[in-house]
Design an enzyme around this catalytic site. Sequence first.
Site, PDB file in Angstrom:
ATOM      1  CG  LEU A  18     -17.146   4.477   0.818  1.00  0.00           C
ATOM      2  CD1 LEU A  18     -18.318   3.524   0.901  1.00  0.00           C
ATOM      3  CD2 LEU A  18     -16.300   4.150  -0.411  1.00  0.00           C
ATOM      4  CB  SER A  48      -8.317   0.998   3.744  1.00  0.00           C
ATOM      5  OG  SER A  48      -7.397   2.048   3.593  1.00  0.00           O
ATOM      6  N   GLY A  78      15.894  26.106  -4.489  1.00  0.00           N
ATOM      7  CA  GLY A  78      15.172  26.820  -3.434  1.00  0.00           C
ATOM      8  C   GLY A  78      13.892  27.467  -3.917  1.00  0.00           C
ATOM      9  CD  GLU A  83     -12.201   8.226  -6.233  1.00  0.00           C
ATOM     10  OE1 GLU A  83     -12.360   7.330  -7.073  1.00  0.00           O
ATOM     11  OE2 GLU A  83     -12.584   9.378  -6.399  1.00  0.00           O
ATOM     12  CB  SER A  95      -0.095   3.196  -2.851  1.00  0.00           C
ATOM     13  OG  SER A  95      -0.110   4.435  -3.529  1.00  0.00           O
TER      14      SER A  95
HETATM   15  C1  LIG Z   1      -9.058  15.453   0.284  1.00  0.00           C
HETATM   16  C2  LIG Z   1      -9.775  14.151   0.449  1.00  0.00           C
HETATM   17  C3  LIG Z   1     -10.938  13.922  -0.284  1.00  0.00           C
HETATM   18  C4  LIG Z   1     -11.654  12.743  -0.115  1.00  0.00           C
HETATM   19  N1  LIG Z   1     -12.854  12.593  -0.770  1.00  0.00           N
HETATM   20  C5  LIG Z   1     -13.638  11.523  -0.446  1.00  0.00           C
HETATM   21  C6  LIG Z   1     -14.962  11.405  -0.960  1.00  0.00           C
HETATM   22  O1  LIG Z   1     -15.420  12.257  -1.757  1.00  0.00           O
HETATM   23  N2  LIG Z   1     -15.720  10.370  -0.583  1.00  0.00           N
HETATM   24  C7  LIG Z   1     -15.267   9.414   0.279  1.00  0.00           C
HETATM   25  O2  LIG Z   1     -16.021   8.509   0.593  1.00  0.00           O
HETATM   26  N3  LIG Z   1     -14.007   9.478   0.767  1.00  0.00           N
HETATM   27  C8  LIG Z   1     -13.186  10.501   0.444  1.00  0.00           C
HETATM   28  N4  LIG Z   1     -11.917  10.595   0.965  1.00  0.00           N
HETATM   29  C9  LIG Z   1     -11.457   9.548   1.881  1.00  0.00           C
HETATM   30  C10 LIG Z   1     -10.378   8.644   1.273  1.00  0.00           C
HETATM   31  O3  LIG Z   1     -10.927   7.822   0.300  1.00  0.00           O
HETATM   32  C11 LIG Z   1      -9.745   7.871   2.432  1.00  0.00           C
HETATM   33  O4  LIG Z   1      -8.935   8.788   3.130  1.00  0.00           O
HETATM   34  C12 LIG Z   1      -8.960   6.683   1.980  1.00  0.00           C
HETATM   35  O5  LIG Z   1      -9.812   5.692   1.494  1.00  0.00           O
HETATM   36  C13 LIG Z   1      -8.078   6.104   3.086  1.00  0.00           C
HETATM   37  O6  LIG Z   1      -8.803   5.906   4.251  1.00  0.00           O
HETATM   38  P1  LIG Z   1      -8.244   6.420   5.657  1.00  0.00           P
HETATM   39  O7  LIG Z   1      -7.909   7.842   5.465  1.00  0.00           O
HETATM   40  O8  LIG Z   1      -9.220   6.087   6.708  1.00  0.00           O
HETATM   41  O9  LIG Z   1      -6.920   5.616   5.885  1.00  0.00           O
HETATM   42  P2  LIG Z   1      -6.761   4.157   6.558  1.00  0.00           P
HETATM   43  O10 LIG Z   1      -7.674   3.213   5.892  1.00  0.00           O
HETATM   44  O11 LIG Z   1      -6.845   4.299   8.019  1.00  0.00           O
HETATM   45  O12 LIG Z   1      -5.304   3.826   6.142  1.00  0.00           O
HETATM   46  C14 LIG Z   1      -4.136   4.226   6.883  1.00  0.00           C
HETATM   47  C15 LIG Z   1      -2.940   3.483   6.312  1.00  0.00           C
HETATM   48  O13 LIG Z   1      -3.093   2.083   6.509  1.00  0.00           O
HETATM   49  C16 LIG Z   1      -2.963   1.389   5.304  1.00  0.00           C
HETATM   50  N5  LIG Z   1      -3.811   0.202   5.309  1.00  0.00           N
HETATM   51  C17 LIG Z   1      -5.125   0.120   5.648  1.00  0.00           C
HETATM   52  N6  LIG Z   1      -5.551  -1.131   5.494  1.00  0.00           N
HETATM   53  C18 LIG Z   1      -4.512  -1.863   5.048  1.00  0.00           C
HETATM   54  C19 LIG Z   1      -4.324  -3.231   4.723  1.00  0.00           C
HETATM   55  N7  LIG Z   1      -5.320  -4.109   4.794  1.00  0.00           N
HETATM   56  N8  LIG Z   1      -3.108  -3.626   4.300  1.00  0.00           N
HETATM   57  C20 LIG Z   1      -2.089  -2.735   4.214  1.00  0.00           C
HETATM   58  N9  LIG Z   1      -2.208  -1.439   4.513  1.00  0.00           N
HETATM   59  C21 LIG Z   1      -3.403  -1.013   4.928  1.00  0.00           C
HETATM   60  C22 LIG Z   1      -3.397   2.387   4.263  1.00  0.00           C
HETATM   61  O14 LIG Z   1      -2.893   2.059   2.987  1.00  0.00           O
HETATM   62  C23 LIG Z   1      -2.792   3.665   4.808  1.00  0.00           C
HETATM   63  O15 LIG Z   1      -1.453   3.739   4.466  1.00  0.00           O
HETATM   64  C24 LIG Z   1     -11.161  11.745   0.762  1.00  0.00           C
HETATM   65  C25 LIG Z   1      -9.967  11.951   1.446  1.00  0.00           C
HETATM   66  C26 LIG Z   1      -9.285  13.145   1.314  1.00  0.00           C
HETATM   67  C27 LIG Z   1      -8.061  13.350   2.114  1.00  0.00           C
END
Ligand SMILES: Cc1cc2nc3c(=O)[nH]c(=O)nc-3n(C[C@H](O)[C@H](O)[C@H](O)COP(=O)(O)OP(=O)(O)OC[C@H]3O[C@@H](n4cnc5c(N)ncnc54)[C@H](O)[C@@H]3O)c2cc1C
Lengths: 265, 384
Positions: free
Chosen positions: B127, B134, B345, B368, B371
């Site tokens: 996804l 997000s 430690g 997923e 927070s």
């Molecule tokens: C080890 C690992 C495994 C994963 N596995 C999968 C998987 O199998 N399939 C898959 O599809 N994805 C997967 N992911 C992706 C994961 O779901 C995303 O990292 C997550 O959804 C957050 O997206 P982002 O990293 O782009 O952060 P961003 O969306 O860029 O967020 C950055 C910050 O901004 C904040 N933010 C964003 N929008 C808002 C808003 N409207 N209001 C307030 N705050 C906001 C967020 O809370 C966060 O603190 C995985 C990630 C990791 C690290």
Amino acid sequence: MHIVVTIKQVPDTNEVRIDKKTGTLIREGVPAIMNPEDKHALEAALCIREELGDVKVTVLSMGPPQAGNTLMEALCLGADEAFLACDKAFAGADTLATAYTLAMALKKIAPVDLVLCGSQAIDGDTAQVGPQIAECLGIPQITYAERIKASEKSVEVESGFGAVRRRVSADLPALVTVGKAINRPRYKTMKGIAAAFRDKGVQLLTSQDIKVNPGRIGLTGSPTSVKKTFVPELGRAGRIIDGGPETLSLGIIHTLEAENLLPKS
Amino acid sequence: MSLSYQLDEKHEMVRAAVREFAECEIRPVAGALEEKEAFSVSLTRQMGEIGLFGMIVPEHLGGQGLDYVSYIIAVEEIARIDGSQAATVAAGNSLGLSPIYYFGTLEQQQRYLPELCRGDALMGFGLTEANAGSDAGASKTRAVKDGDDWILNGSKIFITNAATPITRGTIIQAVTGSDSRGKPEHTCFVVENGTPGYTATPMKHKLMWRASNTAEISLSDVRVSRDAVLGQPGDGFKQMLSTLDRGRLSIAAMGLGCAQGAYEAALKYANERVQFGRPISKQQVISFKLADMAMKIELARNFLYRACWLADQHQPFGKEAAMAKLYCSEIAKEVADEAVQIHGGYGLMKEYDVERFYRDQRLLQIGEGTSEVLRMVISRAIGC
Ligand SMILES: Cc1cc2nc3c(=O)[nH]c(=O)nc-3n(C[C@H](O)[C@H](O)[C@H](O)COP(=O)(O)OP(=O)(O)OC[C@H]3O[C@@H](n4cnc5c(N)ncnc54)[C@H](O)[C@@H]3O)c2cc1C
Ligand SMILES: Cc1cc2nc3c(=O)[nH]c(=O)nc-3n(C[C@H](O)[C@H](O)[C@H](O)COP(=O)(O)OP(=O)(O)OC[C@H]3O[C@@H](n4cnc5c(N)ncnc54)[C@H](O)[C@@H]3O)c2cc1C
């Protein structure tokens, strides 16, 4: 072919402590488990079923109602049927009364071709129940199995006694007690758990069901009386041998000789 | 309606079974696998053998025929020992298998579910994109119809289980058009590894879950037949939301298990570590920390099981799943942090499992639904 595995529910001795005053196990709050060797006996039965095909594996226990949990676990591991001999009248049984009761229960669920027991239970630890069941039933017994080869008509068993290995065979029906070296028990599978709770259950056998002689069960049928149980005092005093290399090595040798820990030359 | 605060015997049996397996097979290797960043095929197969994949899939489709509570207890018990293996199982079930079970055609179910349920193969769920995290609706990966086929172009990032030696493929969400109001319409495709133009590459150097496989995917003119469409074209967004609702239960279980593991380690250590002449657990400051940890874990567990119970009863559970995921992941952070503190430690050294728990919990507040996003989901659900 019908194999019955006798299974005892025991306290997990890894977690058990002993009451220093009374010398008895503190059982409160201690998780109950399947006697470890009985798990190996069950595994042996399941392996025979996998090898020969047309085999039914039944598990049997004598104990209080909660021993049913342990039988449920056996069903989850793959046993086909489970019986729990459960009656207030069975309480207080020593090994003789236990074996008699189990033997009568085996007669009730007959015909049985092969009985598998653990060699010994981790709490009672007598290793008497298996052989006594065989005597009650008048069938051959082979103890401390490390390998079992079963056919429709007979069973061949290998046991190890230090430097000596023994291989004997017996016609069925027979009883075999099993040690831990025989196999590595499998893990419960999710499918096995789903099937056991959906399709299987523990059947209860009372003293009425299995037509026992009331004089031979429970406390009444138990000739043993325990005089005293106690925890042996294990002294672990270290001994320090002082001096230069020569006195030191001689000192060590003499100490080991005195304790009979060196091979005589 | 009656209230019962006791799990039934079947659930207790599931817990005992998974705990025994995790203690004997996972605990001895967890630290080394994670240190080496090694995904273990053999351990995954073993987890498959005892039935940790396809737990909620009915038996006639190759699954184990259990319920959500059983599944969640299993994830919790693995996470109590190791976050990486729990991730393989949680993603394998909630993200890989579930969409095919819930939305796939019968043919897709028969094609993929048996081997996925055995743990002989894994499937990813793609996804997230570099510029759509997000904001999943902003994804740029596109699929265009070409006769009976579809041509996919784009990329995905952070996809769990997508590049292991046993990965069969990944469910790719792509934009396939727009609705009457101009909003993008999404469709999910099952794209198999080995399809020309499709590559999945492991992403290395993670802080946490280092023995779990995370992959970057690139799609360049990837041609798939219409049989690859998961369910119906245009259903992709709905499928994704529903998959995430269920997936959140399993991330919550990972938080709960992680907290439980860290707490048990801290309690044991506090009872053994002597400073100022007595075990540190006899210092009120430390014992109160442990009391708070135990309380948070109890609350998290009770609430998570209720959310699972709702799912098993086919009642709405989206809000509860979001709350459970948020709460369990946040207490995992608090508990793991205090567990390290109690270890002093030593808690910062790799000899002690709390070091790993401390790192592993960090993803749980991000994956997923971060927070922040979950607070948005909950505030919407309560009428803000
Ligand atoms: C080890 C690992 C495994 C994963 N596995 C999968 C998987 O199998 N399939 C898959 O599809 N994805 C997967 N992911 C992706 C994961 O779901 C995303 O990292 C997550 O959804 C957050 O997206 P982002 O990293 O782009 O952060 P961003 O969306 O860029 O967020 C950055 C910050 O901004 C904040 N933010 C964003 N929008 C808002 C808003 N409207 N209001 C307030 N705050 C906001 C967020 O809370 C966060 O603190 C995985 C990630 C990791 C690290
Ligand atoms: C508090 C207490 C008091 C006791 N008092 C006495 C006493 O006064 N006199 C006395 O002789 N013994 C006494 N016992 C021992 C008790 O009777 C034995 O535990 C029991 O008879 C089985 O013997 P064992 O544990 O030595 O089993 P073992 O003979 O070591 O067990 C061998 C195998 O026999 C089978 N088996 C044993 N018991 C069962 C069972 N109940 N159901 C199914 N299979 C079984 C299992 O396959 C087991 O692996 C007491 C035990 C306790 C805990």
